[in-house]
Scaffold this active site. Structure first.
Site, PDB file in Angstrom:
ATOM      1  CG  ASP A 185      -0.437   0.257   9.434  1.00  0.00           C
ATOM      2  OD1 ASP A 185      -1.052   1.288   9.757  1.00  0.00           O
ATOM      3  OD2 ASP A 185       0.796   0.230   9.241  1.00  0.00           O
ATOM      4  CE  LYS A 244       0.916   1.357   4.425  1.00  0.00           C
ATOM      5  NZ  LYS A 244       1.578   2.649   4.787  1.00  0.00           N
TER       6      LYS A 244
END
Length: 300
Positions: free
Chosen positions: A136, A14
């Site tokens: 996360d 990401k």
């Protein structure tokens, strides 16, 4: 569980298009606001039936009980019985880079087990499970483009938009997240990003618009002696519309107008000695289709 020979599951990195650190709470946590986006830079997670659970990785120092893949397996196992499997991680996403590889590995294992076992714990339960492993994880479990707030547990999925071409550089330094939070505590407040405008740019596939709106408060915590500014300058010199650090670093990405330009930039920068990759943003629908294809392939 559906019979299978082997499942090789994709794991996607990401980037943070916006990452704001909004002070420090009395309990020591830092509230954030971020726009995260899954990208096509990937590694592979392999699950094979075995007599007992085991975990292997092509980077030996990552083979330990604290690896997020092992912790994710144990967390799922505490909720429901799991068939014994050998889990192998072929690491390709650079670690301590801000690209979210560890969280993505754990999320991919959980998503893969859900698909293999036909297990549907529900979105809220899944996000709670992820948060128990790391801040996360909720975003990684959701995939695609998301807004993350709080300490990362408040997730708002964004609709899919067109892909944006990217080139990624990994400078020859690594930052620990804890170290960067300590540094940012000593920095003055940074300007906030424009979340609504970034969301609109992503929906429209507006590469130039998204590039103008990049914002990462951790960049001010990187000292001038560290090559973050140099990496950004290298991407801009190759034609990037904008460049920024992802996460707490040290990887830097550039947004390009066309995939061919991103690929040419990555080749040129690799020849100049950088670790470089060309990739693109990955819509949630495409990510889920790739995961489903991996499951179907394993059952052939």
């Amino acid at each position: 569980m559906t019979p299978m020979e082997e499942l090789e599951f994709p794991v996607f990195a990401k980037i943070n298009l916006i990452l704001e650190v909004l002070g420090r709470r009395p309990d020591g946590y830092h509230p954030i606001r971020s726009v995260l986006q899954t990208i096509t830079l990937e590694e592979r997670l392999r699950l094979v039936p075995a007599e007992a659970f085991s975990f292997h990785c092509n980077i030996p120092q990552l083979e330990n009980p604290q690896n997020l893949v092992v912790r994710a397996w144990r967390a799922v196992e505490a909720l429901r019985p799991l068939p014994p499997m050998a889990v192998t991680l072929e690491k390709a996403i650079p670690w301590q880079s801000g690209l979210g590889g560890g969280s993505a590995d754990a999320a991919a294992l959980i998503r893969g087990l859900c698909r293999l076992l036909g297990w549907h714990p529900g979105r809220e339960a899944l996000l709670r499970l992820g948060l128990s492993l790391g801040a996360d994880l909720p975003a990684a479990l959701t995939g695609g483009a998301v807004v993350a707030e709080g300490i990362g547990e408040q997730i708002t999925p964004l609709p899919d938009g067109p892909s944006l071409p990217l080139a990624i550089l990994k400078p020859p330094v690594s930052f620990s997240t804890a170290q960067m939070y300590q540094r940012i505590d000593r920095c003055p407040p940074a300007p906030q990003g424009d979340l609504p405008a970034m969301t609109a740019a992503l929906q429209a596939g507006d590469a130039a618009g998204a590039a103008r709106l990049l914002c990462n408060h951790f960049e001010q915590a990187a000292s001038p002696q560290e090559p973050i500014r140099l990496a950004k300058a290298a991407l801009l010199a190759q034609g990037a519309l904008g460049a920024g650090m992802t996460g707490s670093g040290s990887a830097v990405f550039g947004i390009f107008a066309r995939e061919a330009e991103a690929a040419a930039a990555a080749r040129s920068l690799a020849q100049a000695g950088w670790q470089a990759w060309a990739c693109r943003t990955l819509p949630r629908g495409e990510q889920e289709a790739r995961e489903e294809a991996a499951l179907h392939f394993s059952q052939r």
